[in-house]
Write an enzyme that holds these catalytic residues in place. Structure first.
Site, PDB file in Angstrom:
ATOM      1  N   HIS A  75      -5.299 -12.384   3.227  1.00 30.08           N
ATOM      2  CA  HIS A  75      -4.320 -11.811   4.150  1.00 30.08           C
ATOM      3  C   HIS A  75      -5.032 -11.313   5.395  1.00 30.08           C
ATOM      4  O   HIS A  75      -5.985 -10.549   5.310  1.00 30.08           O
ATOM      5  CB  HIS A  75      -3.589 -10.635   3.490  1.00 30.08           C
ATOM      6  CG  HIS A  75      -2.515 -11.072   2.551  1.00 30.08           C
ATOM      7  ND1 HIS A  75      -1.650 -10.213   1.941  1.00 30.08           N
ATOM      8  CD2 HIS A  75      -2.168 -12.305   2.131  1.00 30.08           C
ATOM      9  CE1 HIS A  75      -0.814 -10.886   1.173  1.00 30.08           C
ATOM     10  NE2 HIS A  75      -1.115 -12.154   1.259  1.00 30.08           N
ATOM     11  N   TYR A 204       4.399  -2.121   3.418  1.00 34.12           N
ATOM     12  CA  TYR A 204       4.481  -0.706   3.006  1.00 34.12           C
ATOM     13  C   TYR A 204       5.665  -0.112   3.772  1.00 34.12           C
ATOM     14  O   TYR A 204       5.734  -0.284   4.998  1.00 34.12           O
ATOM     15  CB  TYR A 204       3.226   0.074   3.407  1.00 34.12           C
ATOM     16  CG  TYR A 204       1.974  -0.310   2.648  1.00 34.12           C
ATOM     17  CD1 TYR A 204       1.289  -1.486   2.930  1.00 34.12           C
ATOM     18  CD2 TYR A 204       1.461   0.521   1.651  1.00 34.12           C
ATOM     19  CE1 TYR A 204       0.129  -1.831   2.239  1.00 34.12           C
ATOM     20  CE2 TYR A 204       0.304   0.191   0.958  1.00 34.12           C
ATOM     21  CZ  TYR A 204      -0.350  -0.991   1.258  1.00 34.12           C
ATOM     22  OH  TYR A 204      -1.492  -1.323   0.576  1.00 34.12           O
ATOM     23  N   PRO A 295      -2.895   5.114  -4.873  1.00 33.99           N
ATOM     24  CA  PRO A 295      -3.056   3.669  -4.625  1.00 33.99           C
ATOM     25  C   PRO A 295      -2.547   3.165  -3.272  1.00 33.99           C
ATOM     26  O   PRO A 295      -2.682   1.982  -2.980  1.00 33.99           O
ATOM     27  CB  PRO A 295      -2.249   3.028  -5.762  1.00 33.99           C
ATOM     28  CG  PRO A 295      -1.281   4.068  -6.192  1.00 33.99           C
ATOM     29  CD  PRO A 295      -1.902   5.399  -5.911  1.00 33.99           C
ATOM     30  N   LYS A 299      -7.544   1.332  -2.486  1.00 33.51           N
ATOM     31  CA  LYS A 299      -8.988   1.586  -2.384  1.00 33.51           C
ATOM     32  C   LYS A 299      -9.706   1.726  -3.733  1.00 33.51           C
ATOM     33  O   LYS A 299     -10.931   1.613  -3.786  1.00 33.51           O
ATOM     34  CB  LYS A 299      -9.236   2.869  -1.585  1.00 33.51           C
ATOM     35  CG  LYS A 299      -8.941   2.741  -0.116  1.00 33.51           C
ATOM     36  CD  LYS A 299     -10.031   1.978   0.609  1.00 33.51           C
ATOM     37  CE  LYS A 299      -9.512   1.374   1.888  1.00 33.51           C
ATOM     38  NZ  LYS A 299      -9.840   0.004   2.110  1.00 33.51           N
ATOM     39  N   TYR A 387      -8.355  -0.104   6.269  1.00 31.74           N
ATOM     40  CA  TYR A 387      -7.685  -0.911   5.248  1.00 31.74           C
ATOM     41  C   TYR A 387      -8.588  -2.045   4.750  1.00 31.74           C
ATOM     42  O   TYR A 387      -8.710  -2.262   3.548  1.00 31.74           O
ATOM     43  CB  TYR A 387      -6.388  -1.473   5.834  1.00 31.74           C
ATOM     44  CG  TYR A 387      -5.408  -1.948   4.792  1.00 31.74           C
ATOM     45  CD1 TYR A 387      -4.456  -1.088   4.258  1.00 31.74           C
ATOM     46  CD2 TYR A 387      -5.433  -3.258   4.337  1.00 31.74           C
ATOM     47  CE1 TYR A 387      -3.556  -1.519   3.294  1.00 31.74           C
ATOM     48  CE2 TYR A 387      -4.540  -3.700   3.386  1.00 31.74           C
ATOM     49  CZ  TYR A 387      -3.604  -2.832   2.866  1.00 31.74           C
ATOM     50  OH  TYR A 387      -2.720  -3.269   1.910  1.00 31.74           O
TER      51      TYR A 387
END
Ligand code: APR
Ligand code: PHB
Length: 397
Positions: A75, A204, A295, A299, A387
């Site tokens: 991604h 998200y 979560p 990570k 990220y």
């Protein structure tokens, strides 16, 4: 009484224990692993599936990324949604080409376990480490129980990769560390469903009904989560209720969520946990044994494997040059990245979860952050670089 000897005695065959063992082998350092659960249990545990750039690089260096390269899904960005408005954060463009890969954590554990066992190395499943002693001497020992028989694993070092409920952290002298905790007032209800993902990259979302996340596992399996109260039970969440909430929370104009049969449902509480020392004498901790992150940001496993990198550096320096310098700096070398990940995981959690009434001060601060994110490349870059995971060089001093 069973008696075994090795150089590094590893407790736990999760991602940290298995990466450590395979990596040490590359440097000719012997290790034996003791794992409480059965192989089927460890390989069947459903966990997150986000592999950041550093972790990919490490698995590549170990020559253990063949299946991930074939089956994992790369991604180059992520979608962030707030009150049904969605924006895209392009990773490659903002971080100089770094990306993430979606590949189940248990698949990584399986690949690493296969490599270890196929190479004729030792891993005792269904074996419980009961006590770690003499770690303030040059000959620490792990006491264990296997098939009702007692045993001792004598080693030069003990690596406690035994997760949050293991004995590693409990064995550290109480006065040698301080712990830090946040317990969040919400949990995640996670599902796996036999349906093609409705998105090409993760979403998200903040919604007045609560957080939602759309992740995936393959072209035919989707992984999704909804924020629920801490005292919720999966029994209150029928498949229809889950899909209906997900559709509302992930909504975006012209976009539709595909539904399918749900084959796994479970609830995970959200917490942040830290200790500020990862070593006492010849006992070293890595991964969930030393820290838990919520979560939101994916990570957990990546942080565990980053700890292991510092541990490997320390063991290699010790065995190859007789230097204890990196053993001495292990805690601080690992802590810099851990605190960064704690902050990012907490930031993402607070940005996207419903914490107070829709319209409250807290909500307005969350919305202000999202509105800023829409217009600021700098803010987008901050999220993107955290990220995908900051390079190891970023944490030197
Ligand atoms: N004896 C032997 N094995 C033990 C003992 C014990 N007394 N206690 C725990 N274990 C084993 C557990 O059964 C488990 O398989 O240690 C292993 C720890 O593995 P994980 O919990 O997966 O922890 P870790 O390897 O640090 O992985 C990092 O980060 O966010 C998370 O989901 C992510 O699990 C991942 C973790
Ligand atoms: C997952 O795919 O399970 C996943 C992805 C991203 C997260 C958490 C979990 O932040």
């Amino acid at each position: 009484m069973i008696s075994i000897k090795t150089q590094v005695g590893i407790i736990g065959a999760g991602p940290s224990g298995m990466v450590l063992a395979n990596w040490l082998k590359k440097y000719g350092i012997d290790a034996v692993i003791i794992e409480l659960r059965s192989r089927e249990y460890v390989e069947g545990r459903v966990r997150a599936g986000l592999v950041e750039q550093n972790t990919k690089d490490i698995l590549k260096e170990l020559g253990l990324d063949a299946r991930m390269k074939k089956e994992g899904i790369v991604h180059d960005g992520v979608y962030l949604s707030f009150d049904e408005e969605r924006i895209h954060i392009p990773f490659g463009e903002l971080t100089g080409g770094r990306t993430i890969t979606i590949y189940g954590q248990q698949e990584i554990t399986k690949d690493l376990t296969d490599a270890w066992l196929d190479g004729g190395e030792t891993l005792h499943f269904e074996t419980k480490a009961t006590k770690i002693i003499d770690f303030d001497t040059k000959s620490p020992k792990i006491h264990f129980e296997k098939d009702g028989e007692e045993g001792i694993l004598e080693c030069d070092f003990v690596a406690a990769c035994d997760g949050f409920h293991g004995i590693g952290r409990k064995t550290l002298p109480k006065k040698s560390f301080q712990s830090y905790d946040i317990t969040y007032p919400f949990s995640w209800l996670g599902i796996l469903a036999n349906v093609a993902p409705s998105t090409d990259e993760l979403i998200y979302a903040y919604h007045e009904n609560g957080f939602a996340l759309h992740s995936l596992r393959s072209e035919t399996v989707s992984r999704l989560y909804v924020q629920v109260d801490n005292d919720e039970s999966v029994d209150n969440w029928s498949d229809d209720r889950i899909w209906s909430e997900l559709s509302k929370r992930l909504a975006n104009l012209g976009w539709e969520l595909k539904e399918g049969p749900i084959f796994e449902k479970s609830i995970t509480p959200m917490r942040s946990h830290m200790i500020d020392s990862l070593r006492s004498g010849r006992l070293l901790l890595a991964g969930d044994a030393a820290h838990i992150v919520p979560p939101t940001g994916g990570k957990g496993m990546n942080l565990a494997i980053a700890d292991v990198k510092h541990m490997v550096d320390a063991f290699v320096a010790y065995y190859k040059t007789n230097s204890e310098t990196l053993l001495d700096t292990y805690t601080n070398d690992a802590l810099r990245r851990i605190w960064r990940a704690q902050d990012f995981s907490n930031f993402m959690t607070k940005l996207f979860h419903k914490q107070d009434a829709h319209g409250s001060f807290t909500y307005r601060l969350q919305k202000a952050k999202f509105d800023y994110l829409k217009v600021s490349r700098a803010y987008k870059t901050t999220i993107a670089e955290n990220y995908v995971g900051l390079p190891f060089e970023s944490f030197k001093n």
